[in-house]
Write a protein that holds these residues in place. Structure first.
Motif, PDB file in Angstrom:
ATOM      1  N   VAL B  26       0.838  -1.200   0.000  1.00  0.00           N
ATOM      2  CA  VAL B  26       0.000   0.000   0.000  1.00  0.00           C
ATOM      3  C   VAL B  26       0.870   1.246   0.000  1.00  0.00           C
ATOM      4  CG1 VAL B  26      -1.607   1.371   1.396  1.00  0.00           C
ATOM      5  CG2 VAL B  26      -1.961  -1.098   1.175  1.00  0.00           C
ATOM      6  N   GLU B  27       0.558   2.189  -0.863  1.00  0.00           N
ATOM      7  CA  GLU B  27       1.222   3.500  -0.885  1.00  0.00           C
ATOM      8  C   GLU B  27       0.142   4.566  -0.805  1.00  0.00           C
ATOM      9  OE1 GLU B  27       5.247   3.161  -0.881  1.00  0.00           O
ATOM     10  OE2 GLU B  27       4.146   5.066  -1.043  1.00  0.00           O
ATOM     11  N   VAL B  28       0.152   5.324   0.241  1.00  0.00           N
ATOM     12  CA  VAL B  28      -0.841   6.387   0.373  1.00  0.00           C
ATOM     13  C   VAL B  28      -0.106   7.705   0.483  1.00  0.00           C
ATOM     14  CG1 VAL B  28      -2.534   7.390   1.936  1.00  0.00           C
ATOM     15  CG2 VAL B  28      -2.642   4.949   1.381  1.00  0.00           C
ATOM     16  N   VAL B  29      -0.438   8.655  -0.382  1.00  0.00           N
ATOM     17  CA  VAL B  29       0.254   9.941  -0.370  1.00  0.00           C
ATOM     18  C   VAL B  29      -0.757  11.073  -0.265  1.00  0.00           C
ATOM     19  CG1 VAL B  29       1.833  11.475  -1.601  1.00  0.00           C
ATOM     20  CG2 VAL B  29       2.090   8.990  -1.826  1.00  0.00           C
ATOM     21  N   ARG B  52       4.588  -2.247   3.536  1.00  0.00           N
ATOM     22  CA  ARG B  52       5.325  -3.194   2.709  1.00  0.00           C
ATOM     23  C   ARG B  52       4.525  -4.473   2.566  1.00  0.00           C
ATOM     24  NH1 ARG B  52       8.786  -1.692   6.208  1.00  0.00           N
ATOM     25  NH2 ARG B  52       8.821  -3.728   7.232  1.00  0.00           N
ATOM     26  N   SER B  53       4.773  -5.142   1.492  1.00  0.00           N
ATOM     27  CA  SER B  53       4.112  -6.418   1.278  1.00  0.00           C
ATOM     28  C   SER B  53       4.503  -7.374   2.398  1.00  0.00           C
ATOM     29  CB  SER B  53       4.545  -6.970  -0.070  1.00  0.00           C
ATOM     30  OG  SER B  53       3.871  -8.148  -0.318  1.00  0.00           O
ATOM     31  N   GLY B  54       3.544  -8.058   2.970  1.00  0.00           N
ATOM     32  CA  GLY B  54       3.833  -9.018   4.035  1.00  0.00           C
ATOM     33  C   GLY B  54       3.781  -8.431   5.422  1.00  0.00           C
ATOM     34  N   GLU B  55       3.457  -7.163   5.533  1.00  0.00           N
ATOM     35  CA  GLU B  55       3.353  -6.553   6.856  1.00  0.00           C
ATOM     36  C   GLU B  55       1.996  -6.863   7.485  1.00  0.00           C
ATOM     37  OE1 GLU B  55       5.338  -2.634   8.379  1.00  0.00           O
ATOM     38  OE2 GLU B  55       4.622  -2.302   6.327  1.00  0.00           O
ATOM     39  N   PHE B  56       1.972  -6.815   8.809  1.00  0.00           N
ATOM     40  CA  PHE B  56       0.735  -6.979   9.557  1.00  0.00           C
ATOM     41  C   PHE B  56       0.603  -5.729  10.399  1.00  0.00           C
ATOM     42  CE2 PHE B  56      -1.523  -9.962  12.845  1.00  0.00           C
ATOM     43  CZ  PHE B  56      -2.740  -9.394  12.526  1.00  0.00           C
ATOM     44  N   ILE B  57      -0.261  -4.792  10.011  1.00  0.00           N
ATOM     45  CA  ILE B  57      -0.281  -3.525  10.744  1.00  0.00           C
ATOM     46  C   ILE B  57      -1.657  -3.259  11.329  1.00  0.00           C
ATOM     47  CG2 ILE B  57       1.339  -2.662   8.990  1.00  0.00           C
ATOM     48  CD1 ILE B  57      -0.755  -0.370   8.559  1.00  0.00           C
ATOM     49  N   ALA B  58      -1.653  -2.495  12.406  1.00  0.00           N
ATOM     50  CA  ALA B  58      -2.902  -2.085  13.028  1.00  0.00           C
ATOM     51  C   ALA B  58      -3.066  -0.592  12.818  1.00  0.00           C
ATOM     52  CB  ALA B  58      -2.892  -2.405  14.516  1.00  0.00           C
ATOM     53  N   ILE B  59      -4.273  -0.187  12.486  1.00  0.00           N
ATOM     54  CA  ILE B  59      -4.570   1.244  12.434  1.00  0.00           C
ATOM     55  C   ILE B  59      -5.466   1.542  13.623  1.00  0.00           C
ATOM     56  CG2 ILE B  59      -5.696   3.088  11.144  1.00  0.00           C
ATOM     57  CD1 ILE B  59      -4.878   1.589   8.599  1.00  0.00           C
ATOM     58  N   MET B  60      -4.999   2.440  14.473  1.00  0.00           N
ATOM     59  CA  MET B  60      -5.726   2.737  15.704  1.00  0.00           C
ATOM     60  C   MET B  60      -6.208   4.164  15.710  1.00  0.00           C
ATOM     61  SD  MET B  60      -3.958   0.856  18.853  1.00  0.00           S
ATOM     62  CE  MET B  60      -5.367   1.418  19.764  1.00  0.00           C
ATOM     63  N   THR B  81     -10.944  12.597  -1.920  1.00  0.00           N
ATOM     64  CA  THR B  81     -11.133  13.961  -2.400  1.00  0.00           C
ATOM     65  C   THR B  81      -9.827  14.438  -3.046  1.00  0.00           C
ATOM     66  OG1 THR B  81     -12.607  14.293  -0.529  1.00  0.00           O
ATOM     67  CG2 THR B  81     -11.920  16.263  -1.719  1.00  0.00           C
ATOM     68  N   ALA B  82      -8.717  14.073  -2.417  1.00  0.00           N
ATOM     69  CA  ALA B  82      -7.414  14.409  -2.985  1.00  0.00           C
ATOM     70  C   ALA B  82      -6.400  13.370  -2.520  1.00  0.00           C
ATOM     71  CB  ALA B  82      -6.977  15.802  -2.526  1.00  0.00           C
ATOM     72  N   GLY B  83      -5.289  13.315  -3.220  1.00  0.00           N
ATOM     73  CA  GLY B  83      -4.230  12.392  -2.821  1.00  0.00           C
ATOM     74  C   GLY B  83      -4.212  11.145  -3.686  1.00  0.00           C
ATOM     75  N   ARG B  84      -3.232  10.310  -3.406  1.00  0.00           N
ATOM     76  CA  ARG B  84      -2.997   9.162  -4.267  1.00  0.00           C
ATOM     77  C   ARG B  84      -3.012   7.876  -3.442  1.00  0.00           C
ATOM     78  NH1 ARG B  84       0.863   6.259  -7.284  1.00  0.00           N
ATOM     79  NH2 ARG B  84       2.301   6.392  -5.538  1.00  0.00           N
ATOM     80  N   ILE B  85      -3.607   6.863  -3.980  1.00  0.00           N
ATOM     81  CA  ILE B  85      -3.586   5.552  -3.320  1.00  0.00           C
ATOM     82  C   ILE B  85      -3.101   4.528  -4.331  1.00  0.00           C
ATOM     83  CG2 ILE B  85      -4.916   3.807  -2.065  1.00  0.00           C
ATOM     84  CD1 ILE B  85      -7.199   5.866  -1.946  1.00  0.00           C
ATOM     85  N   ALA B  86      -2.145   3.715  -3.907  1.00  0.00           N
ATOM     86  CA  ALA B  86      -1.776   2.580  -4.744  1.00  0.00           C
ATOM     87  C   ALA B  86      -1.867   1.334  -3.882  1.00  0.00           C
ATOM     88  CB  ALA B  86      -0.373   2.737  -5.302  1.00  0.00           C
ATOM     89  N   VAL B  87      -2.549   0.335  -4.385  1.00  0.00           N
ATOM     90  CA  VAL B  87      -2.651  -0.936  -3.671  1.00  0.00           C
ATOM     91  C   VAL B  87      -2.110  -2.016  -4.599  1.00  0.00           C
ATOM     92  CG1 VAL B  87      -4.216  -2.593  -2.598  1.00  0.00           C
ATOM     93  CG2 VAL B  87      -4.660  -0.147  -2.364  1.00  0.00           C
TER      94      VAL B  87
END
Lengths: 366, 310
Positions: B26-29, B52-60, B81-87
């Protein structure tokens, strides 16, 4: 999945199906009766072997038609014409048969020949004013009349001298008197309701048709097989059938749209999930549409059953002897087709709504 | 139908083909999402995040901090609304077919299982596959294997109403894996479960991540749950407030967590080697639940230790 979605709310599905069913039943019953009416009319005029039928133009009801006998004589004199047979008919309410039809035929003309005598004999011109009637088999049964017994028609007493059968319920549920007496009691002096015309050659039909219509004012000439469809009676019956059906169908259709719409609302969240899992709008649309099509198809089948049931119930009423519902594959196809079109139209709006849901908003929906 | 599955060795996620991509997951800008027009609510305000690929992350983060909005944007359920997302290396702004993206690239697990109530467990797992590469018998077979992997081989023909909360959520995990997604997005997957059922779901996600390297992004407001991951990203008012590896977390918290029931289930000895849940105990557990179907699997899940750690 479609079936299970419909089974979720069984009562609602059943009620909606019945709602559509009633509309379709109205089509099946009323159109079958109207078709039957038309078919009987046609068989009445074609069993005699007539090629053309002449009636007064623009009458609201064929039994009101009146043409001078003079016209018949002149038509008979035309080179292409073999025979002309005059006929009067009118509905005479009897105590046990409110729709008893009395026909007046001239025993000397060909029209009377398609009445097949089962008992007794034909009416004869031998004794004028003899007040003789021959009765159709089902009328005789319903009125419990035998040969030699009497019936009262417009105050006059008629003796039953024969029992006939033609296979056409209109005729078998009525009676035949002489043309002379019919002219007297129905107040059509020297007039008839219809003329039936036999031609020397069928090829002359168009020519005679045009010729007669040109020569005589205010009459209409039709091929006997097509006469019934052209009459105001049949057209009215048919128009009536379809307009009542249209109302019933509209009610059923609104009910169905409501059902499908409700089920879409209730499943807003679920539809959101499907979209979130990658289901395309098209697939959601098709799912809802299929539900409504299945619903209306079931309604159509229920309706055909209900319609047939309704007509057979009606046949136990006083007008039963008159009814000869004509069920045809075409009618059933029309009924089911109407149901399916109803399903498509009724389901389209809810389906479009469902497909248009934004997944995020649908997922938030409680 | 059950026989073929119960008899067979449950497949590993690798055999099931959970995919692992080398590029960043995931790339979020500068991601911004404003609801409503003009002076609307700023749910996300310039978020940058790389996974990074293979990560296990929590969003809190507290409610309203933008966690769910971020997850919805990553799952292509919503547009920024704005910004870039790459999955998985694909810029979402250029993805033409978002439906196909949703079906194949990401796997969603919701807080409420959100299973279709009229469908059986097996059919629920098949739902996303209508838009994926599996068809016909392969679809059914894959759904069976996935359910076996989450320990529900004996529950294929149960409707959601006949399953416990934990079982339903495991069906939801199986469903998320249906089309071999490269990223699993889980929105409070344990939020409506008791702690032991929650722990099982968490362990499934961790097994998936550890054994197969599938990227897992988990939204939670429970700090202890977050400790089961590798990295915690904290959002506040639509911005990234903190982003740190779990290893750097408060040592005391970590210790407490590891000793809790949930922690033991996830980090305990039996969890050291992430393997598919064994079929044997699983069967027993299911019978236990069947005996008390109304119990929603609290005690019926067969975890004998008491409930703590919440």
């Amino acid at each position: 999945m479609i079936v299970r979605n419909l089974l979720r709310r069984k009562t609602r599905t059943v009620l909606t199906t019945v709602g559509i069913g009633i509309g379709i039943a109205a089509i099946v019953a009323l159109v079958a009766i109207a078709d039957g009416y038309s078919a009987q009319f046609t068989s009445m005029l074609t069993k005699s072997g007539a090629d053309l039928t002449i009636a007064q133009a623009d009458v609201a009801d064929t039994s009101l038609s009146a043409i001078d006998e003079e016209v018949g004589r002149k038509v008979a004199a035309m080179p292409d014409v073999a025979h002309v047979s005059g006929m009067i008919f009118s509905v005479v309410p009897l105590e046990k048969m409110p729709y008893f039809i009395v026909f007046g035929y001239d025993p000397a003309q060909f029209g009377i020949r398609h009445f097949k005598i089962r008992e007794g004999r034909l009416i004869g011109e031998s004794r004028p004013g003899s007040r003789e009637i021959m009765m159709g088999s089902s009328a005789a049964r319903a009125l419990k009349k035998r040969i030699g017994e009497r019936v009262r028609i417009y105050g006059a007493s008629y003796q039953v001298i024969g029992i006939y059968e033609t296979g056409t319920p209109f005729e078998d549920g009525g009676g035949v008197i002489t043309l002379r007496e019919a002219q007297e009691i129905f107040k059509k002096p020297k007039q008839v309701s219809l003329f039936q015309v036999k031609l020397r050659s069928v090829d002359a039909a168009d020519r005679v048709q045009n010729e007669v219509e040109r020569r005589f004012k205010e009459i209409t000439v039709s091929k006997s097989a097509e006469f019934a469809e052209g009459t105001q009676d049949v057209q009215m019956a048919r128009g009536f059938a379809w307009s009542i059906s249209a109302i019933a169908i509209l009610a059923g259709g609104v009910g169905m749209m409501n059902t499908v719409l409700m089920s879409v609302f209730e499943r807003t969240r679920e539809i959101g999930v499907l979209r979130a899992l990658g289901w395309r709008r098209r697939r959601v649309l098709w799912m809802i549409l299929q539900e409504s099509l299945l619903l209306s198809f079931l309604g159509g089948i229920v309706g055909v059953g209900l319609g047939i049931g309704l007509v057979s119930l009606l046949s136990f009423t006083s007008m039963g002897s008159w009814l000869a519902p004509a069920y045809s594959a075409g009618l059933f196809a029309q009924a089911l087709g109407t149901a399916i079109i109803l399903g498509a139209i009724g389901g389209l709006y809810p389906a479009i709504r469902a497909a248009g849901l934004s997944p995020v908003e649908a997922l938030r929906y409680e | 139908m059950k026989d073929t599955v119960a008899g067979a060795e449950p497949a590993t996620p690798a055999a099931l083909g959970a995919s692992r991509s080398r590029e960043s997951a995931v790339e979020v800008v500068d991601l911004t999402r404003i609801y409503g027009d003009g002076l609307g609510v700023k749910a996300l305000d310039g978020v940058c995040l790389g996974v990074r690929s293979g990560e296990f992350i929590a969003i809190m983060g507290p409610s309203g901090s933008g966690k769910s909005t971020l997850l919805h944007l990553l799952g292509a359920l919503d547009r920024p609304t704005a910004g870039r997302i790459a999955v998985a290396g694909r810029d979402l702004a250029t993805v033409r077919d978002l439906d196909a993206f949703r079906a194949r690239t990401v796997g969603l697990v919701f807080q409420l299982h959100n299973l279709i109530p009229t469908l059986t467990a097996l059919e629920n797992v098949e739902v996303p596959m209508y838009e994926g590469p599996f068809a016909g018998q392969a679809r059914r077979e894959r759904a069976r294997q996935l359910l076996a992997w989450v320990g529900l081989a004996g529950r294929l023909d149960h409707r959601p109403g006949q399953l416990s909360g934990g079982e339903r959520q495991r069906v939801a995990v199986a469903r998320a894996l249906a089309n071999r997604p490269s990223v699993i997005l889980a929105d409070e997957p344990t939020g409506s479960l008791d702690s032991s059922s929650g722990a099982e779901v968490l362990r499934l996600l961790r097994d998936l991540n550890r054994a197969e390297g599938t990227t897992v992004i988990l939204v939670t407001h429970d700090p202890l749950i977050a400790l089961a991951t590798d990295r915690i990203v904290t959002l506040r008012d639509g911005r990234v407030q903190r982003d740190q590896p779990v290893a750097d977390a408060d040592r005391h918290d970590l210790e407490v967590f590891r000793r809790s029931d949930v922690g033991r289930l996830i980090f305990g000895e039996d969890a050291l080697t992430p393997t598919p849940l064994p079929a044997g105990p699983d069967q027993e557990r299911q019978q236990g639940v069947r005996a008390s179907p109304a119990g929603r699997g609290v005690g019926g899940e067969g975890v004998s230790r008491g409930r703590t750690g919440g």
